[in-house]
Design a protein around this motif. Structure first.
Motif, PDB file in Angstrom:
ATOM      1  N   SER A  21       0.843  -1.191   0.000  1.00  0.00           N
ATOM      2  CA  SER A  21       0.000   0.000   0.000  1.00  0.00           C
ATOM      3  C   SER A  21       0.873   1.232   0.000  1.00  0.00           C
ATOM      4  O   SER A  21       1.971   1.244   0.544  1.00  0.00           O
ATOM      5  CB  SER A  21      -0.895  -0.005   1.246  1.00  0.00           C
ATOM      6  OG  SER A  21      -1.409   1.269   1.506  1.00  0.00           O
ATOM      7  N   SER A 317      -3.585   4.242  -9.741  1.00  0.00           N
ATOM      8  CA  SER A 317      -4.415   3.465  -8.823  1.00  0.00           C
ATOM      9  C   SER A 317      -5.901   3.622  -9.144  1.00  0.00           C
ATOM     10  O   SER A 317      -6.350   4.655  -9.644  1.00  0.00           O
ATOM     11  CB  SER A 317      -4.152   3.898  -7.377  1.00  0.00           C
ATOM     12  OG  SER A 317      -4.414   5.275  -7.215  1.00  0.00           O
ATOM     13  N   ASP A 347     -10.113  -0.724  -1.665  1.00  0.00           N
ATOM     14  CA  ASP A 347      -8.793  -0.375  -2.182  1.00  0.00           C
ATOM     15  C   ASP A 347      -7.830  -1.496  -1.795  1.00  0.00           C
ATOM     16  O   ASP A 347      -7.516  -1.654  -0.611  1.00  0.00           O
ATOM     17  CB  ASP A 347      -8.334   0.969  -1.607  1.00  0.00           C
ATOM     18  CG  ASP A 347      -6.941   1.362  -2.062  1.00  0.00           C
ATOM     19  OD1 ASP A 347      -6.489   0.851  -3.108  1.00  0.00           O
ATOM     20  OD2 ASP A 347      -6.295   2.179  -1.368  1.00  0.00           O
ATOM     21  N   ASP A 348      -7.406  -2.261  -2.779  1.00  0.00           N
ATOM     22  CA  ASP A 348      -6.473  -3.353  -2.520  1.00  0.00           C
ATOM     23  C   ASP A 348      -7.028  -4.289  -1.447  1.00  0.00           C
ATOM     24  O   ASP A 348      -6.367  -4.597  -0.455  1.00  0.00           O
ATOM     25  CB  ASP A 348      -5.107  -2.791  -2.111  1.00  0.00           C
ATOM     26  CG  ASP A 348      -4.026  -3.867  -2.120  1.00  0.00           C
ATOM     27  OD1 ASP A 348      -4.199  -4.873  -2.831  1.00  0.00           O
ATOM     28  OD2 ASP A 348      -3.013  -3.697  -1.413  1.00  0.00           O
ATOM     29  N   SER A 349      -8.287  -4.693  -1.623  1.00  0.00           N
ATOM     30  CA  SER A 349      -9.024  -5.622  -0.742  1.00  0.00           C
ATOM     31  C   SER A 349      -9.386  -5.024   0.619  1.00  0.00           C
ATOM     32  O   SER A 349      -9.935  -5.710   1.467  1.00  0.00           O
ATOM     33  CB  SER A 349      -8.255  -6.929  -0.531  1.00  0.00           C
ATOM     34  OG  SER A 349      -7.154  -6.757   0.346  1.00  0.00           O
TER      35      SER A 349
END
Length: 422
Positions: A21, A317, A347-349
């Motif tokens: 992240s 992103s 966001d990213d799981s």
């Protein structure tokens, strides 16, 4: 063997240098926070901008009162009159900062909230907890239940004040989530941005002016809440909100050794403003999905925008959207503006939030449509029959008129013939 070793080393290097992240940026631009745990979150998008030991259990001290105040506002009436009980006399539950409430003293809930959120009074916390939850154990369970609803799953409250108690812990991440939800309540936001407020007391020589202990609120006009805290075990703790140029961040620092917690928080905010930008990922009114009702398509739209936070030098992103119907049953009808689904934003799981999706049109149920058609058909058929009858009546009248005129002509002709023969 040498090849295998080289291959394994390469894989380890690739794994070790891949950041999960952008919040874990360790470049020189990231602030050096001296607290043991820290977190910075964008309020609009819910995305993380910075974190340090985000999931380490730490004592929250009086930042606990964020949850106590939120529940009081959500479940209570500000005009309620609260009557503290003899629980206030238990010096294991009530000590430290107080406004010296006495059992039986009556005070409006709205004033107790100023004592709780500005002055950080521990006796006010106990009085509020017993008023809202009937007793302390029930209220504490309500605190933990609300934390779970928010997603703060690593939080375990044992009291409403934040006084030291073994097992009373949260995390920097959880506290940021709780603070974000709390601040989105307008009444809560109004309280924690208040610098000072007098409250009514029946006795003299007891605290009546509640002064906000958040020093950043007095130093920086952009700072608008939320709550500091301190105990010997928790050390210095601070949750703070800042709003500037239409952007709002909430920062959390836990277990900081001293007053540098305030300058560290300002550095955290500066990092967010200078290294990230907020954009609208999906504007209000965007079609997120389409469903079918009675074999007719219905668009599902947002009634508010979805925001996204990005590094200024990285525009690649994106956010993940997942549509979840509000009911497992097949829709047979829908009204315009009706919420029929929700969209989960990730966001990213990492789940950032959930927004409602509304229908753009009205679809009537089949029975109503058949009924309307039947009524329409009945009215149409009736109108046609009436029209036919009128036409027949008019036609009959026309024929009758013609016969009458023909008779009149014949009569006149016969009369004329008799006149001429005479």
């Amino acid at each position: 063997m040498k090849f295998f070793t080289t291959f394994l080393l390469t894989i380890l290097i690739m794994v070790s240098v891949t950041p999960p992240s952008f919040a874990e940026d360790t470049t020189s631009k990231a602030p050096q926070i001296r607290g043991e745990g820290a977190y910075l979150i964008d309020v609009l998008s819910g995305q993380t901008l910075y974190m340090k030991n985000p999931d380490e259990p730490l004592a929250p001290a009086s930042t606990t009162k964020i949850m106590t105040g939120l529940l009081a506002i959500e479940l209570g009436d500000l005009n309620d009159i609260v009557t503290p009980t003899s629980t206030l006399l238990n010096n294991k539950l009530v000590y430290g900062t107080q406004i010296y409430l006495e059992p039986g003293e009556k005070m409006p809930l709205k004033d107790l909230l100023y004592a709780l959120l500005l002055n950080s009074a521990n006796d006010a916390a106990v009085a509020i907890a017993e008023h809202i939850g009937s007793d302390l154990p029930t209220f504490v369970e309500m605190m933990n239940q609300r934390a779970r609803e928010i997603g703060a799953t690593n939080t375990h409250f044992l009291n409403p004040s934040g006084l030291t108690e073994s097992g009373h812990t949260t995390t920097a991440h959880d506290l940021a989530l709780i603070a974000r939800v709390a601040y989105q309540n307008p009444t809560f936001a109004q309280y924690v941005r208040t610098k000072s407020q007098p409250i009514s007391r029946s006795k003299t020589d007891i605290p009546k002016l509640m002064v906000n202990e958040n020093k950043l609120l007095w130093r920086d006009s952009a700072v608008d809440g939320i709550k500091p805290g301190y105990t010997a075990a928790a050390q210095n703790c601070l949750v703070a909100s800042v709003t500037k140029d239409g952007r709002q961040f909430i920062g959390v620092i836990l277990k900081s050794p001293g007053p540098e917690i305030y300058t560290d928080m300002q550095a955290l905010f500066e990092f967010g403003f200078t290294q990230f930008k907020s954009t609208i990922f999906k504007p209000s009114g965007s079609i997120i999905s389409t469903t079918t009702v009675n074999n007719e398509p219905v668009n599902l739209i947002l009634d508010r925008p979805i925001y996204m936070t990005q590094k200024i030098d990285d525009q690649s992103s994106v956010l993940d959207l997942k549509v979840i119907p509000t009911s497992s049953s097949t829709l047979t009808s829908v009204e315009e503006g009706q919420v029929v689904a929700q969209v989960e934003i990730s966001d990213d799981s990492t789940l950032l939030g959930t927004l409602p999706l509304k229908s753009t049109r009205t679809i009537l149920p089949p029975t109503v449509k058949r009924s309307l058609f039947s009524n329409y058909f009945s009215w149409t058929t009736g109108a046609i029959l009436i029209g036919v009858i009128l036409l027949l009546l008019i036609s009959a009248k026309i024929r009758a008129d013609r016969r009458w005129r023909r008779k009149m002509r014949l009569a006149r002709n016969r009369y004329s013939m008799r006149e001429s023969s005479d």
